[in-house]
Design a protein around this motif. Structure first.
Motif, mmCIF file in Angstrom:
data_model
loop_
_atom_site.group_PDB
_atom_site.id
_atom_site.type_symbol
_atom_site.label_atom_id
_atom_site.label_comp_id
_atom_site.label_asym_id
_atom_site.label_seq_id
_atom_site.Cartn_x
_atom_site.Cartn_y
_atom_site.Cartn_z
ATOM 1 N N ASP A 1 60.298 22.513 -29.919
ATOM 2 C CA ASP A 1 59.926 21.309 -29.172
ATOM 3 C C ASP A 1 60.771 21.123 -27.922
ATOM 4 O O ASP A 1 60.633 20.139 -27.223
ATOM 5 C CB ASP A 1 60.143 20.083 -30.065
ATOM 6 C CG ASP A 1 61.621 19.743 -30.229
ATOM 7 O OD1 ASP A 1 62.416 20.678 -30.477
ATOM 8 O OD2 ASP A 1 61.995 18.568 -30.072
ATOM 9 N N ASP A 2 61.683 22.069 -27.624
ATOM 10 C CA ASP A 2 62.828 21.802 -26.755
ATOM 11 C C ASP A 2 62.763 22.600 -25.449
ATOM 12 O O ASP A 2 62.911 23.826 -25.464
ATOM 13 C CB ASP A 2 64.107 22.164 -27.528
ATOM 14 C CG ASP A 2 65.359 21.809 -26.773
ATOM 15 O OD1 ASP A 2 65.264 21.205 -25.694
ATOM 16 O OD2 ASP A 2 66.453 22.142 -27.274
ATOM 17 N N THR B 1 60.249 19.037 -18.687
ATOM 18 C CA THR B 1 60.388 17.729 -19.320
ATOM 19 C C THR B 1 59.832 17.798 -20.733
ATOM 20 O O THR B 1 58.981 18.645 -21.048
ATOM 21 C CB THR B 1 59.643 16.648 -18.534
ATOM 22 O OG1 THR B 1 58.223 16.911 -18.599
ATOM 23 C CG2 THR B 1 60.098 16.622 -17.078
ATOM 24 N N ARG B 2 60.269 16.905 -21.595
ATOM 25 C CA ARG B 2 59.770 16.907 -22.974
ATOM 26 C C ARG B 2 58.276 16.608 -23.014
ATOM 27 O O ARG B 2 57.539 17.183 -23.814
ATOM 28 C CB ARG B 2 60.540 15.899 -23.825
ATOM 29 C CG ARG B 2 61.972 16.314 -24.109
ATOM 30 C CD ARG B 2 62.614 15.396 -25.152
ATOM 31 N NE ARG B 2 61.906 15.471 -26.419
ATOM 32 C CZ ARG B 2 62.076 16.434 -27.323
ATOM 33 N NH1 ARG B 2 62.936 17.418 -27.093
ATOM 34 N NH2 ARG B 2 61.407 16.423 -28.461
ATOM 35 N N GLU B 3 57.811 15.711 -22.160
ATOM 36 C CA GLU B 3 56.393 15.388 -22.133
ATOM 37 C C GLU B 3 55.575 16.595 -21.699
ATOM 38 O O GLU B 3 54.570 16.955 -22.339
ATOM 39 C CB GLU B 3 56.150 14.204 -21.199
ATOM 40 C CG GLU B 3 54.695 13.790 -21.062
ATOM 41 C CD GLU B 3 54.141 13.055 -22.273
ATOM 42 O OE1 GLU B 3 52.922 12.805 -22.306
ATOM 43 O OE2 GLU B 3 54.930 12.725 -23.197
ATOM 44 N N LYS C 1 53.014 19.006 -23.994
ATOM 45 C CA LYS C 1 51.611 19.268 -23.684
ATOM 46 C C LYS C 1 51.330 20.780 -23.711
ATOM 47 O O LYS C 1 50.309 21.230 -24.255
ATOM 48 C CB LYS C 1 51.280 18.680 -22.320
ATOM 49 C CG LYS C 1 49.825 18.815 -21.908
ATOM 50 C CD LYS C 1 49.552 18.084 -20.599
ATOM 51 C CE LYS C 1 49.655 16.575 -20.785
ATOM 52 N NZ LYS C 1 49.180 15.844 -19.583
ATOM 53 N N TYR C 2 52.222 21.549 -23.124
ATOM 54 C CA TYR C 2 52.063 23.013 -23.074
ATOM 55 C C TYR C 2 52.089 23.616 -24.479
ATOM 56 O O TYR C 2 51.176 24.352 -24.885
ATOM 57 C CB TYR C 2 53.183 23.588 -22.208
ATOM 58 C CG TYR C 2 53.360 25.086 -22.278
ATOM 59 C CD1 TYR C 2 52.330 25.955 -21.975
ATOM 60 C CD2 TYR C 2 54.600 25.636 -22.630
ATOM 61 C CE1 TYR C 2 52.500 27.332 -22.020
ATOM 62 C CE2 TYR C 2 54.788 27.003 -22.681
ATOM 63 C CZ TYR C 2 53.737 27.850 -22.383
ATOM 64 O OH TYR C 2 53.914 29.211 -22.428
ATOM 65 N N SER C 3 53.114 23.301 -25.236
ATOM 66 C CA SER C 3 53.239 23.881 -26.573
ATOM 67 C C SER C 3 52.125 23.394 -27.494
ATOM 68 O O SER C 3 51.683 24.134 -28.389
ATOM 69 C CB SER C 3 54.616 23.554 -27.163
ATOM 70 O OG SER C 3 54.888 22.172 -27.096
ATOM 71 N N TYR C 4 51.644 22.181 -27.274
ATOM 72 C CA TYR C 4 50.507 21.652 -28.026
ATOM 73 C C TYR C 4 49.304 22.583 -27.886
ATOM 74 O O TYR C 4 48.642 22.931 -28.877
ATOM 75 C CB TYR C 4 50.200 20.260 -27.476
ATOM 76 C CG TYR C 4 49.024 19.525 -28.061
ATOM 77 C CD1 TYR C 4 49.177 18.719 -29.189
ATOM 78 C CD2 TYR C 4 47.771 19.570 -27.453
ATOM 79 C CE1 TYR C 4 48.106 17.984 -29.700
ATOM 80 C CE2 TYR C 4 46.697 18.851 -27.953
ATOM 81 C CZ TYR C 4 46.865 18.066 -29.071
ATOM 82 O OH TYR C 4 45.813 17.339 -29.577
ATOM 83 N N ASP D 1 60.648 17.623 -33.753
ATOM 84 C CA ASP D 1 59.381 17.071 -33.297
ATOM 85 C C ASP D 1 59.389 16.799 -31.793
ATOM 86 O O ASP D 1 60.431 16.572 -31.195
ATOM 87 C CB ASP D 1 59.090 15.757 -34.026
ATOM 88 C CG ASP D 1 58.839 15.972 -35.510
ATOM 89 O OD1 ASP D 1 58.060 16.876 -35.838
ATOM 90 O OD2 ASP D 1 59.419 15.232 -36.319
ATOM 91 N N ASN D 2 58.202 16.802 -31.226
ATOM 92 C CA ASN D 2 58.021 16.410 -29.837
ATOM 93 C C ASN D 2 57.141 15.165 -29.813
ATOM 94 O O ASN D 2 56.133 15.101 -30.533
ATOM 95 C CB ASN D 2 57.368 17.537 -29.042
ATOM 96 C CG ASN D 2 57.248 17.223 -27.562
ATOM 97 O OD1 ASN D 2 56.400 16.432 -27.152
ATOM 98 N ND2 ASN D 2 58.090 17.858 -26.756
ATOM 99 N N GLU D 3 57.496 14.206 -28.982
ATOM 100 C CA GLU D 3 56.775 12.938 -28.953
ATOM 101 C C GLU D 3 55.304 13.132 -28.587
ATOM 102 O O GLU D 3 54.428 12.426 -29.105
ATOM 103 C CB GLU D 3 57.442 11.976 -27.965
ATOM 104 C CG GLU D 3 58.856 11.562 -28.351
ATOM 105 C CD GLU D 3 59.914 12.578 -27.921
ATOM 106 O OE1 GLU D 3 59.547 13.694 -27.468
ATOM 107 O OE2 GLU D 3 61.114 12.265 -28.059
ATOM 108 N N TYR D 4 55.028 14.088 -27.722
ATOM 109 C CA TYR D 4 53.633 14.337 -27.332
ATOM 110 C C TYR D 4 52.823 14.816 -28.534
ATOM 111 O O TYR D 4 51.680 14.385 -28.736
ATOM 112 C CB TYR D 4 53.580 15.372 -26.205
ATOM 113 C CG TYR D 4 52.188 15.627 -25.673
ATOM 114 C CD1 TYR D 4 51.668 14.888 -24.622
ATOM 115 C CD2 TYR D 4 51.381 16.617 -26.241
ATOM 116 C CE1 TYR D 4 50.382 15.113 -24.142
ATOM 117 C CE2 TYR D 4 50.106 16.855 -25.768
ATOM 118 C CZ TYR D 4 49.606 16.097 -24.721
ATOM 119 O OH TYR D 4 48.333 16.330 -24.268
#
Length: 959
Positions: free
Chosen positions: A140-141, A170-172, A176-179, A200-203
């Motif tokens: 997530d990082d 950025t985390r956001e 989105k990319y890793s999603y 975890d990632n907030e997105y």
């Protein structure tokens, strides 16, 4: 480009539609599910960290892939190495923040390195052919995106693909990319077994990623690192160290069965999680111990190895794998397809046994056969452990097939005459005729219960439903036997939701939430109560026992006076939870133990033999008080070689007394015996000299009610063994003081956490030359389990001098069986710089930490810092009593951070001020300054961030 944008838009629309079908209810932990069955039957997995930054580092994706293929990488090699370890699955970590975000598959989504060769697909296919599952690691990082001085994330390419501007650093944006990558993998690799997700990632959470994985790939597993996320199948506990024994990994975990849990640890002793250019050693003793103790707690061993660019393991790791390939098969039945015993699946008691022995029990739920794993052998030729009411019918050495002699009494199984010890794990297969000796119709009531977790859960037979004390201490549990009956012991299974001792893990303070001091009373009518027993339970996993002799009563009341955890770990403080309490009325019995029974020895004076339910052989001798005229004499205590030995005496005493031992007519050695019950033996040990062959041992004592059950002889503890203690020295952290003479108040608290007896205990500071001390050493004659010794002193520096830079050691010294031991703390003191009116470390014990935690930091002032600041209102650090003259000042903030983050700084309760900071690494301290206005006298300064994570904090100064 237009077509790519159209495809991206179509995918986004489909995903959005899927999100709307996901119910908005919060995810609930699926503790047990058919998709988990293959992992529940597994013992271990192989964790592979491998990517662009595997030594030698590659900064070009194509160059890395070329060297991977040119070096001869084959997927079958990894699968074969996993099989050698007895591993049922492989976790592949290449899309890792510290390995270049490499994707070992031909991805159609730009943004980071992707190979043309389908390495992931080849690995999945090779694993399927040999029954080894493959799980893909996802991070997530984005914070390490330019760690090597080169940008590894291509925001422009991904933005073009998405048709919108996205910053992958950025985390956001990274979320989105890793999603998108999750969905690409789910579409293309149906035979994959799941995802291992590094936090975890907030997105992801906002867009319900995990719920969509459940719908699209319902058979896949989800694992999360270092936290118990409800929707995940497993909880992974990463790289736990500092336990005793060092291999006892479960002692540092916090996940109750039947929740699936992994122990994730490095096999190489040193170095990174990935290959960094060396051939690091593998500690066979440590890692085999971890493998076995994890199996004994139903925890899966996820072992990390460091493949090189060509996929081959360094020589010492490959040698370890080869060793395991021959060592594991002979004991396979005891570690695969079994559960940890002593917990919800039944079984005898794991943990510390006689004479320094330590091990675990596994149990086959289908056959009921149990396996005693002796990982640390005793200093004797027998193993003695609690049988938990199981009537044993046969014991066999699993490796050799040798049938072993054994005996049972006083709630213990003794496996005797052991001459063949495995170097790493001696395994005994134990067959039983079932468990007996417990009442099945007991009802429980409590003075406090959290809603939904009533006391009735304590005796319902379900280990998944538990009682929660709702933060109350003391708290009482009353057990109704229905009518007046005889009770002999309690068997207590506490919730395994905390580690067993105080520790800091990833900057988060942890502690044991288990029972420490207790009081047991009995009643015939539920109104008038009489004392039965007081004592302490060890902070240990598995079933714990309170023996009470033979008590006739309808009611038993267990009052928990306190738990082991302290307020420094608020998540565990006063969080008492208990799965089950059972009341036992009798113990399984067979032939007598291999020990030297007191009733078989010569007796003199008024010494007599009498029945004792809780004693070995059901008898003890009493009347030992009054000196040497009332004695028990053993005339054939035999050892093979002359030397000093540990003589353990299992004694009963209703009042404080002492016991003396004379060997071969020599001067007696005496030791104190605390008051307890006259019909429940407790061990007391002394060091004695014995000749080769036969010896005469005489035991006598003082006190009105001293009794002896048995003695046994074993070796002394090794010289490097020090019983586990918790020593707290305050103030903690460097004390920055003004110029000139200064005084420092020092408070120290020593707690004995081990089930040993230590004697001649003393605590005192050791002052630098010229300093003076007010206060005498704190002393006690002896401490037993849970015992505490405290001391307070004032240390004063020389007149007319600055302190400079000194350390004030605080030493706790004691004896263990006549041998000196010591544990040490320290108070470092420094004169603050001339241009500062106030300096304090973030880790100083004067501060208030909330849910943050201390962690080591070599480059930081004092070697520590505070981490986990921000993300919630309680994740803050407050500096009270910042004493300065009134005025306008500069507040100097020493911090570490990798990338941009913010503090919100509050002074004396005023509106918070955002302080935006940036840094180059979590181990590189930087200094920022902001203006502050302070009052005369004491001020309060608070650092936090309710919404997002903040930098780690090292120190503040006012100038």
């Amino acid at each position: 480009m237009a077509l790519r944008r159209l495809c991206a838009a179509v995918v986004a629309a489909l995903l959005a539609g899927l999100v709307t079908m996901i119910t908005p209810a919060a995810a609930q932990a699926e503790v047990q599910h058919p998709r988990q069955e293959w992992l529940r039957k597994s013992t271990a997995g192989l964790f592979l960290h491998w990517g662009m930054f595997t030594a030698p580092k590659h900064l070009d994706c194509a160059g890395w892939e070329r060297d991977v293929t040119g070096g001869g990488w084959t997927p079958g090699y990894w699968i074969d190495e996993a099989t050698k370890l007895g591993a049922s699955y492989v976790v592949l970590a290449t899309f890792h923040s510290r390995l270049g975000y490499a994707r070992p598959w031909p991805s159609k989504i730009p943004g980071s390195c992707a190979t043309e060769r389908d390495l992931l697909g080849e690995l999945v296919k090779a694993g399927k052919a040999k029954g080894v599952k493959v799980i893909l690691y996802m991070t997530d990082d984005p914070q390490w995106h330019a760690e090597q001085g080169v940008e590894m994330l291509d925001s422009a390419a991904y933005s073009a693909y998405k048709g919108e501007k996205v910053d992958l650093t950025t985390r956001e944006g990274f979320g989105k990319y890793s999603y998108d990558l999750f969905f690409e993998v789910m579409k293309n690799y149906n035979d994959l077994a799941g995802f291992w997700i590094d936090n975890d990632n907030e997105y992801w959470e906002r867009n319900k990623l995990y719920e969509q994985i459940r719908q699209l790939q319902p058979t896949w597993l989800l694992s999360n690192n270092n936290e118990d996320t409800p929707i995940m199948d497993t909880v992974s506990n990463e790289q736990k160290t500092g336990m005793f024994p060092s291999y006892d990994y479960p002692a540092a975990t916090f996940t109750p069965m039947p929740r699936l849990s992994e122990a994730c640890y490095k096999l190489p002793d040193t170095g990174d999680w990935w290959y960094s250019g060396g051939d690091s050693a593998v500690n066979t003793r440590l890692n085999v111990g971890r493998y076995i103790t994890n199996a004994g707690s139903s925890i899966k061993s996820l072992m990390a190895e460091t493949p090189m660019v060509n996929g081959k393991m360094p020589a010492q790791q490959e040698a370890y794998n080869n060793f395991m390939s021959s060592w594991v098969p002979p004991i396979q039945e005891s570690i695969k397809g079994v559960e940890g015993a002593g917990y919800m699946y039944g079984g005898m008691q794991p943990g510390f046994w006689n004479d320094g022995a330590h091990g675990v029990i596994t149990i086959n739920p289908s056959t009921g056969k149990q396996y005693v794993h002796v990982v640390t052998r005793p200093r004797n030729d027998f193993v003695r452990l609690r049988d938990n009411g199981y009537r044993v019918s046969k014991v066999t050495d699993l490796r050799t097939g040798e049938r072993m002699r054994f005996s049972q009494s006083a709630g213990h199984l003794t496996i005797e005459g052991i001459t063949k010890w495995d170097d790493y794990d001696t395994v005994f297969a134990v067959e039983t005729r079932g468990q007996r000796g417990f009442y099945d119709d007991v009802k429980a009531y409590a003075t406090s219960s959290r809603d939904g977790f009533p006391a009735s859960n304590l005796t319902d037979g379900s280990y998944e439903k538990y009682w929660d004390a709702n933060g109350a201490q003391p708290v009482s549990i009353s057990l109704d036997l229905g009518r007046r009956k005889e009770a002999s012991f309690l068997a207590i299974n506490q919730r395994e939701s905390s580690p067993t001792h105080a520790r800091v893990s990833f900057g988060r303070p942890e502690d044991s939430a288990r029972i420490k001091d207790y009081q047991l009373t009995a009643s015939d009518d539920g109104r008038d109560w009489r004392h039965v027993r007081t004592g302490s339970l060890p902070s240990a996993r598995g079933t714990q026992f309170i023996d009470i002799g033979a008590v006739q009563a309808r009611w038993l009341r267990l009052t928990v006076l306190n738990t082991w955890g302290g307020p420094q770990a608020p998540v565990y403080f006063k969080e008492l939870k208990i799965d089950e309490i059972r009341v036992g009325h009798s113990y399984p019995r067979s032939a007598r133990d291999g020990a030297l029974e007191a009733e078989d020895a010569s007796r003199s004076g008024s010494v007599r033999s009498e029945f004792c339910e809780a004693c070995s052989g059901t008898r003890q001798v009493t009347g030992l008080g009054g000196g040497e005229r009332n004695a028990v004499t053993y005339r054939d205590v035999s050892v093979a070689a002359a030397g000093t030995y540990s003589l353990q005496m299992d004694l009963t005493s209703a009042s404080a007394s002492s016991v003396s031992v004379s060997v071969n007519g020599g001067a007696p050695v005496s030791v104190a015996v605390p008051a307890d019950r006259a019909d429940v033996p407790d061990p007391t040990s002394v060091a004695v000299p014995l000749n080769a062959g036969r010896n005469t041992v005489k035991v006598f004592g003082t006190g009105r009610s001293l009794g002896l059950d048995r003695i046994s002889v074993g070796g002394l503890p090794p010289s490097n063994y020090t019983p586990k203690t918790t020593m707290t020295v305050e103030p903690h952290g460097v004390q920055w003081v003004a110029p000139g003479q200064q005084s420092v108040k020092i408070t120290t608290r020593l707690r004995l956490d081990a089930d040993d007896q230590i004697d001649t205990v003393s605590i005192a500071p050791v002052l630098p030359a010229g300093w003076t001390l007010t206060g005498s050493p704190a002393t006690r004659g002896s401490l037993r389990l849970g015992g505490i010794l405290e001391g307070v002193w004032t240390a004063v520096s020389p007149v007319g001098q600055d302190v400079g830079s000194v350390g004030i050691p605080v030493n706790a010294s004691f004896q263990l069986l006549g041998s000196d031991r010591k544990v040490t703390g320290s108070v470092p003191v420094k004169t603050r710089p001339a241009d500062r009116v106030f300096v304090r470390e973030a880790e100083d014990s004067a501060n208030v930490f909330g849910s943050t935690g201390l962690t080591s930091c070599g480059p930081c002032s004092g070697g520590e810092k505070v981490r986990n600041i921000g993300g919630s209102p309680d994740a803050s650090v407050t500096f009270p009593n910042v004493v300065v003259p009134a005025g306008n000042y500069k507040l100097f903030i020493t911090f570490t951070v990798n990338g941009p983050r913010s503090y919100f700084v509050t002074v004396n309760g005023a509106a918070p001020v955002e302080v935006k900071l940036d840094g180059v690494g979590n181990n590189t301290p930087s200094v920022a300054e902001i203006p502050v206005t302070l009052n005369a006298g004491a001020n309060t300064i608070k650092f936090g961030n309710d919404q997002a994570g903040s930098p780690d904090l090292d120190q503040i100064a006012i100038g």
